[in-house]
Design a protein around this motif. Structure first.
Motif, mmCIF file in Angstrom:
data_model
loop_
_atom_site.group_PDB
_atom_site.id
_atom_site.type_symbol
_atom_site.label_atom_id
_atom_site.label_comp_id
_atom_site.label_asym_id
_atom_site.label_seq_id
_atom_site.Cartn_x
_atom_site.Cartn_y
_atom_site.Cartn_z
ATOM 1 N N THR A 1 0.468 -1.227 0.139
ATOM 2 C CA THR A 1 -0.149 -0.080 0.049
ATOM 3 C C THR A 1 0.812 1.218 0.403
ATOM 4 O O THR A 1 1.810 1.231 0.713
ATOM 5 C CB THR A 1 -1.101 0.012 1.074
ATOM 6 O OG1 THR A 1 -1.400 -1.413 1.132
ATOM 7 C CG2 THR A 1 -1.620 1.499 0.821
ATOM 8 N N GLY A 2 0.151 1.814 -0.684
ATOM 9 C CA GLY A 2 1.578 3.602 -1.187
ATOM 10 C C GLY A 2 2.386 3.305 -1.810
ATOM 11 O O GLY A 2 2.697 4.123 -2.633
ATOM 12 N N ARG B 1 6.806 -2.119 4.751
ATOM 13 C CA ARG B 1 6.394 -0.686 5.192
ATOM 14 C C ARG B 1 7.438 -0.255 6.614
ATOM 15 O O ARG B 1 7.452 -0.001 7.530
ATOM 16 C CB ARG B 1 4.752 -0.570 5.758
ATOM 17 C CG ARG B 1 3.862 -1.716 4.484
ATOM 18 C CD ARG B 1 4.115 -0.041 3.632
ATOM 19 N NE ARG B 1 3.288 0.999 3.988
ATOM 20 C CZ ARG B 1 2.116 1.144 4.204
ATOM 21 N NH1 ARG B 1 1.431 0.766 4.825
ATOM 22 N NH2 ARG B 1 2.171 2.567 4.741
ATOM 23 N N ASP C 1 -8.092 6.132 1.776
ATOM 24 C CA ASP C 1 -6.833 7.071 1.298
ATOM 25 C C ASP C 1 -6.542 8.206 1.893
ATOM 26 O O ASP C 1 -7.505 9.132 1.863
ATOM 27 C CB ASP C 1 -6.633 6.805 -0.129
ATOM 28 C CG ASP C 1 -4.749 7.742 -0.307
ATOM 29 O OD1 ASP C 1 -4.403 7.885 0.038
ATOM 30 O OD2 ASP C 1 -4.941 8.034 -1.911
ATOM 31 N N PRO D 1 -2.640 9.546 2.800
ATOM 32 C CA PRO D 1 -1.563 9.393 3.144
ATOM 33 C C PRO D 1 -0.809 9.541 4.104
ATOM 34 O O PRO D 1 -0.009 8.966 4.421
ATOM 35 C CB PRO D 1 -1.069 10.353 2.191
ATOM 36 C CG PRO D 1 -2.117 11.029 0.953
ATOM 37 C CD PRO D 1 -3.625 10.727 2.023
ATOM 38 N N ARG E 1 1.192 5.903 4.297
ATOM 39 C CA ARG E 1 1.367 5.992 3.393
ATOM 40 C C ARG E 1 2.754 6.833 2.381
ATOM 41 O O ARG E 1 2.855 6.565 1.835
ATOM 42 C CB ARG E 1 0.085 5.207 2.636
ATOM 43 C CG ARG E 1 -0.517 4.845 2.863
ATOM 44 C CD ARG E 1 -2.370 4.447 2.328
ATOM 45 N NE ARG E 1 -2.157 4.245 0.924
ATOM 46 C CZ ARG E 1 -3.305 4.434 0.010
ATOM 47 N NH1 ARG E 1 -3.952 4.633 0.492
ATOM 48 N NH2 ARG E 1 -2.403 3.906 -1.506
ATOM 49 N N ALA E 2 2.434 8.220 3.160
ATOM 50 C CA ALA E 2 2.633 9.224 2.745
ATOM 51 C C ALA E 2 3.915 9.774 4.183
ATOM 52 O O ALA E 2 3.748 11.165 3.631
ATOM 53 C CB ALA E 2 2.219 10.004 1.690
#
Length: 709
Positions: free
Chosen positions: A51-52, A229, A322, A324, A350-351
């Motif tokens: 994911t991401g 991750r 979503d 991030p 994710r970000a």
């Protein structure tokens, strides 16, 4: 690199930078490889990346390049409305004209179809269920298939019945792929697939590649990257009970970074937890499959804008959401497999460079997994019954009408119909369902293997909780990621990063909150459709003179507080015995807080085959405390109720209709308290109340130890 490839890369990179809004953006490993395979090779590709990583960038960039080359629109099959909303927004940022057709925007369909006809759509997002809608399948899909420029299957693990979120409708994609013109590229993406799922999905994507001209590029290209991750800091904190877990949350929610998601295993746990946190001043909202759709959209937006600290959610908030910069994911209770756990924790970080992921497992988790164990696999006897009924009907039968002919509730019936439809035994048409006449054989060996795999996954989750090794490495290995290595960040690698102390009074506050008793039992007011077909002379509204009034249960079986005790008390195999004193005390509290219009004048027990001592002791105990006469049990007629729990309303009603008698009871005029162990469909209580009303009771107040659900 060839001049063509160089030109494609430059065009793709420019599109990527438009998509992300950064002039310095570069492709992640594998992204351009996938785009090139789709645009230049017109291949079929399966992308399995964390994911991401940027899977949506692959299909949006490929769409732009294919459209510039004169290709038709991309069809993106997406499983969740939340996912569709985010994908449409992302597409617009890249200059991709994206629209969706789903169950919530029927008012927009005409405009969408007009834009498709005018070639003003680059990406059409549809749910897998829409592919089998008769009008869409027969009126829009054929023309769309002729023009399709690319097919994208998002969350492709749903194709595989080995996947953690198998959906029968996804199996239709194999047939759709076979119908498409030669050379149309196909992309499937997922972040949660082990080797078994990858092989299964790849096989279905390439089902027709052996035929001449079926693909330019040959076999399915699988691009699989490392699933670690680096932003996630994993941990597990084992606490003794639900009250202590909630106390930890009350003590430390504000210490968690940013805003995030608190996952629970049940709807009632999500609602109870959110209520407790709000009462203690925390900005949170519950988010479940029972939440109003508009409220869900509002809650998603509030979380994205950091207007709430957390959404307290079931798995309804999962794939595709979503945010991030989501700062944390916390679980009150463990999902049933490391794969589904990885999928949910993948919402975080994710970000961002750091995000916290903490699991607070509960001793009741296994019981809840078992409680919800269902249903993606057909039951042989029920499947045969459905096929036979449709064949006998000789024409389309609606789902409600079919429900009245086979002993299945609506949700499992719809799931079974989807499985049989995908297998070719039945078909959805205008007006309902028909049997196709295609022979259907129950694949007992395959379903046994799947059931065994599910049990193994549950054991793997327990092993994740107790491992002394790296937790990220464990999750990677669960998804057959051969790059798995210690992360250096989790509580096993670096030591516990989370506090363990509890604020003064937090346990008492949490215990008091989850010790609440009294769940309404809504009275039935309408006889079920089709009951008359089963010999029950009842239809339409239930006469007010025959109805029960609103009742009460001590708690739901899934409640955080009383749920554990009630599940144990009512579990199959538990010896029948008188009610434990704490449970009876809870029942007395329910009656004290009931607030009925008129106090009951007597107590009657339901006759129970599984728990006669339990039900009798509850009824006698309540009668003693309330100083009310205990009239005894309702009598049974012709052996009593027939059938088993779990059927649909018409069959449940038929199984209890006329099976109770109050002839041996001296029923006084006035309200009567009717005591049972478990309220499920409520038809047993409805018919028993009708019997007591006919015997002279002016009202019947149903009371049950537990409410299912």
């Amino acid at each position: 690199m060839t001049p063509t490839a160089t030109g494609t890369r430059e065009a793709a990179l420019a599109a990527l930078r438009d998509l992300v809004g950064r002039d310095d953006a570069e492709f992640h490993d594998g992204q351009f490889e996938a785009i090139e395979a789709l645009v230049e090779g017109r291949r079929r590709a399966l992308v399995v990346q964390r994911t991401g990583w940027g899977k949506s960038a692959v299909y949006f960039v490929a769409t732009l390049l294919l459209r510039r080359a004169g290709a038709g629109p991309t069809v993106l099959v997406s499983p969740l409305l939340a996912l569709m909303r985010d994908q449409v927004a992302a597409a617009e940022r890249a200059g991709v004209r994206a629209v969706s057709i789903n169950s919530t925007n029927a008012h927009e369909w005409a405009d969408v179809l007009a834009r498709l006809d005018a070639d003003e759509v680059d990406v059409l997002l549809v749910s897998p269920e829409r592919l089998n809608n008769p009008s869409f399948r027969e009126q829009q899909l054929p023309a769309l298939v002729r023009r399709i420029g690319m097919l994208v299957v998002d969350e492709a693990h749903c194709i595989s019945d080995w996947g953690h979120d198998f959906r029968p409708d996804y199996r239709r994609l194999r047939d759709l792929i076979a119908q498409m013109p030669a050379g149309v590229p196909v992309l499937a993406t997922t972040a949660t697939a082990n080797s078994r799922v990858v092989a299964d999905v790849a096989e279905q994507l390439g089902a027709d590649l052996g035929s001449a001209g079926s693909s330019i590029g040959g076999e399915v290209l699988t691009i699989r990257g490392p699933l670690a991750r680096a932003s996630l800091r994993l941990g597990v904190l084992r606490l003794p009970d639900a009250a202590t877990r909630l106390a930890w949350l009350l003590s430390h929610l504000d210490d968690l970074p940013g805003s995030g998601i608190i996952y629970t295993l049940t709807v009632s746990a999500a609602e109870d937890t959110a209520r407790l946190l709000r009462e203690r001043g925390h900005e949170v909202r519950a988010y479940t499959g029972q939440t109003d759709p508009d409220e869900r959209v509002e809650s998603e937006g509030m979380l994205k804008r950091n207007e709430v600290k957390a959404l307290v959610a079931t798995s309804a908030l999962g794939m595709g959401f979503d945010k991030p910069d989501l700062g944390f994911v916390l679980h009150l209770g463990a999902p049933s497999s490391p794969v589904s756990y990885y999928q949910q924790v993948g919402r975080a970080g994710r970000a961002s460079d750091n995000a916290d992921v903490l699991l607070l497992p509960g001793p009741e988790d296994r019981a809840i997994w078992q409680y919800f164990a269902t249903a993606s696999m057909p039951d042989e006897e029920r499947a045969a019954r459905v096929i036979d009924e449709l064949a006998y009907a000789g024409g389309p039968v609606s789902t409600p009408a079919l429900e009245a002919r086979v002993d299945l509730r609506r949700t499992p019936l719809e799931l079974l119909l989807k499985v049989l439809d995908v297998d070719g035994a039945v078909q959805r048409v205008a007006g309902g369902w028909v049997a196709t006449g295609t022979p259907w054989t129950y694949d007992r060996e395959r379903y046994a293997r799947i059931a065994a795999e599910r049990e193994a996954e549950q054991q793997h989750m327990i092993e994740y909780e107790t491992t002394t090794g790296c937790r990220m490495e464990f999750l990677q290995r669960s998804l057959d990621d051969d790059t798995a290595a210690p992360c250096g960040r989790c509580d096993s690698c670096a030591g516990a990063w989370f506090p363990t102390e509890l604020a003064a009074g937090a346990v008492d506050t949490a215990a008091g909150a989850i010790d609440r008793v009294g769940v309404p039992i809504e009275p039935r007011k309408q006889w079920p459709t089709g009951a008359d077909r089963l010999g029950v002379p009842a239809k339409g509204r239930i006469s007010p003179g025959e109805q029960a009034t609103e009742g009460r249960a001590l708690a739901r079986l899934t409640d955080l507080g009383w749920g554990n005790a009630l599940r144990s008390l009512l579990a199959a195999g538990t010896a029948d015995a008188p009610v434990p004193a704490p449970v009876l005390a809870g029942c007395v509290r329910v009656l004290a807080e009931w607030g009925w219009a008129e106090r009951p004048v007597a107590v009657v027990a339901m006759p129970s085959r599984r728990h006669p001592l339990l039900v009798d002791s509850v009824a006698r105990g309540l009668a003693d405390v309330g100083r009310l006469p205990y009239l005894g049990e309702l009598g049974l007629v012709d052996g009593g109720p027939t059938g088993e729990p779990g059927g649909n309303s018409a069959f449940r009603l038929a199984g209890v209709w006329g099976r109770f008698s109050a002839a041996s009871l001296d029923v006084p005029e006035g309200p009567v308290l009717l005591v049972d162990d478990l309220a499920d469909s409520r038809w047993t209580l409805t018919v028993a109340a009708r019997t007591l009303r006919a015997a002279g009771a002016t009202a019947v107040l149903p009371f049950a130890l537990a409410l299912r659900g």
